[in-house]
Design a protein around this motif. Structure first.
Motif, short mmCIF file in Angstrom:
data_model
loop_
_atom_site.label_atom_id
_atom_site.label_comp_id
_atom_site.label_asym_id
_atom_site.label_seq_id
_atom_site.Cartn_x
_atom_site.Cartn_y
_atom_site.Cartn_z
N ASP A 2 7.88 -13.67 2.59
CA ASP A 2 8.70 -12.59 2.04
C ASP A 2 8.65 -11.41 3.01
O ASP A 2 7.56 -11.02 3.47
N ILE A 3 9.82 -10.85 3.35
CA ILE A 3 9.90 -9.77 4.33
C ILE A 3 10.66 -8.61 3.73
O ILE A 3 11.79 -8.77 3.25
N SER A 14 -2.41 1.73 1.25
CA SER A 14 -2.96 0.36 1.22
C SER A 14 -2.33 -0.51 2.30
O SER A 14 -3.02 -1.34 2.92
N LEU A 15 -1.02 -0.33 2.56
CA LEU A 15 -0.38 -1.10 3.62
C LEU A 15 -0.94 -0.70 4.99
O LEU A 15 -1.18 -1.55 5.86
N VAL A 53 7.60 -5.64 6.84
CA VAL A 53 6.30 -6.03 6.29
C VAL A 53 6.39 -7.48 5.82
O VAL A 53 7.24 -7.82 4.99
N LEU A 54 5.54 -8.33 6.37
CA LEU A 54 5.52 -9.75 6.02
C LEU A 54 4.47 -9.99 4.94
O LEU A 54 3.33 -9.49 5.06
N ARG A 55 4.84 -10.76 3.93
CA ARG A 55 3.92 -11.05 2.83
C ARG A 55 3.85 -12.55 2.58
O ARG A 55 4.87 -13.25 2.67
N PRO A 60 0.37 -8.51 1.78
CA PRO A 60 0.82 -8.16 3.14
C PRO A 60 -0.08 -8.82 4.19
O PRO A 60 -1.30 -8.79 4.09
N VAL A 61 0.58 -9.43 5.19
CA VAL A 61 -0.18 -10.14 6.23
C VAL A 61 0.29 -9.77 7.64
O VAL A 61 -0.37 -10.14 8.62
#
Length: 371
Positions: A2-3, A14-15, A53-55, A60-61
């Motif tokens: 998910d992006i 947090s991100l 942001v890649l999840r 988030p990763v």
């Protein structure tokens, strides 16, 4: 995968913590140019900055900072200023470049200092280049002891020139983290003079770059701190450097010196002083960035590899951009790769610089720095 797309200044605390953790857990991403603070600075003063942001499973990763124009042409964040570019991610994460470009609204993504580890972008790399670094070791001894142990071939000459400065001008003093903004302004003035003299684009003639550097100078975070270093003689600044550091990496960025002191090799003295001081501060790597310069060959302990190229999706805009940009880059790289071409090109630029600023050919100088 998910992006989602965000402005750098919109990222939650947090991100940013996850982004910082990704920097800490992978040495390839420890460079301060890959920190969220640098992306936010570009977004604040230049515009067009975004972060994908890649999840995975909602967590988030990964973080992909870039700049995008209204035509969907993207470039690495701070392209032209940044010496390190990447999609920063936690260990073990993989991604599809085509999916990433679609989610980011990009038809093309241009980069010129992509870290070698970015394998998904590998097929888009058109050239790989050396980026010299110094592996720093902590030393409990004095600066002369460290210098003799680390650079025995340079130690005698450098220490002799430092003593000569002391005799001719006054006591030599070095401050690794100078907080006086007036010295930052002095550095910019010296650097602008060098740009004009050598016929190169004056970065500090662009107000947004001046504002960005002023902003980064104020940042004091463990993953990004703007460090101004100054070499003094009799309390007179004779050389200065500004660059960012993270927990473990110190990036060389803008170095310049008072041209009255050029015969003392103040640029070389500055880099050696910075390396010794950075090691004492816990920095593990001093990164010179891409570019062939003699002083880098003298000081480096090894080389990283960085990539240049264009990641694209099938799109007319992408094709047009490649047709326009690739020949320009190819010509530039050909000149830089061949000393027989580079030296005449440098002489031509210096001649042009003299014609642009009559009577100012000797008005400034800078340490040997590709930028």
């Amino acid at each position: 995968m998910d992006i989602t797309i965000h402005r750098p200044d919109e990222l939650s605390g947090s991100l940013r913590q996850v982004w910082h953790r990704a920097m800490d857990e992978s040495p390839e991403y420890a460079n301060p140019f890959l920190a969220p603070e640098f992306a936010a600075g570009i977004g604040r003063y230049h515009g067009g900055a975004q972060v994908a942001v890649l999840r995975e499973k909602g967590q988030p990763v990964g973080f992909f900072p870039y700049e995008r124009n209204s035509f969907g042409v993207g470039r690495a964040i701070g392209l032209g200023l940044s010496d390190c570019q990447a999609l920063v991610h936690l260990p073990g994460v993989t991604w599809d470049p085509q999916e990433l470009l679609r989610a980011s609204g990009l038809s093309v993504f241009e980069f010129d200092h992509l870290v070698e580890e970015q394998r998904p972008f590998g097929r888009y790399v058109t050239g790989m280049f050396a980026s010299p670094v110094i592996d720093l070791e902590h030393s409990a001894g004095s600066y002369p002891e460290w210098l003799r142990a680390t650079y025995p071939g340079l130690a005698k000459t450098t220490l002799k020139k430092e003593r000569r400065v002391g005799r001719d001008v006054g006591e030599v003093r070095f401050v690794f983290d100078e907080r006086d903004p007036r010295l930052l302004r002095r550095l910019m003035e010296w650097k602008s003079a060098q740009y004009r003299r050598t016929g190169r684009m004056d970065r500090f003639a662009r107000p947004w770059i001046v504002d960005l550097v002023d902003h980064l100078f104020q940042l004091r975070d463990e993953h990004f701190t703007g460090v101004l270093s100054v070499l003094y003689a009799d309390d007179r600044p004779v050389a200065a450097h500004f660059g960012p550091r993270s927990r473990s990496v110190f990036a060389c960025w803008f170095t310049a010196y008072d041209p009255e002191f050029r015969y003392y090799s103040p640029g070389l003295i500055m880099h050696l002083r910075m390396a010794e001081a950075a090691g004492r501060q816990g920095v593990r790597v001093m990164d010179f960035g891409r570019g062939d310069k003699e002083y880098k060959d003298w000081l480096k302990t090894r080389e990283l590899r960085v990539g240049e190229g264009f990641a694209t999706r099938p799109h007319p805009v992408a094709a047009a951009h490649r047709l326009w940009r690739r020949p320009v880059r190819g010509l530039r790289n050909t000149v830089l790769a061949h000393p027989t071409l580079r030296e005449p090109a440098d002489r031509l630029l210096k001649t042009v610089g003299t014609l642009r600023t009559p009577g100012r050919a000797d008005s400034g100088g800078a340490a040997p720095r590709a930028r």
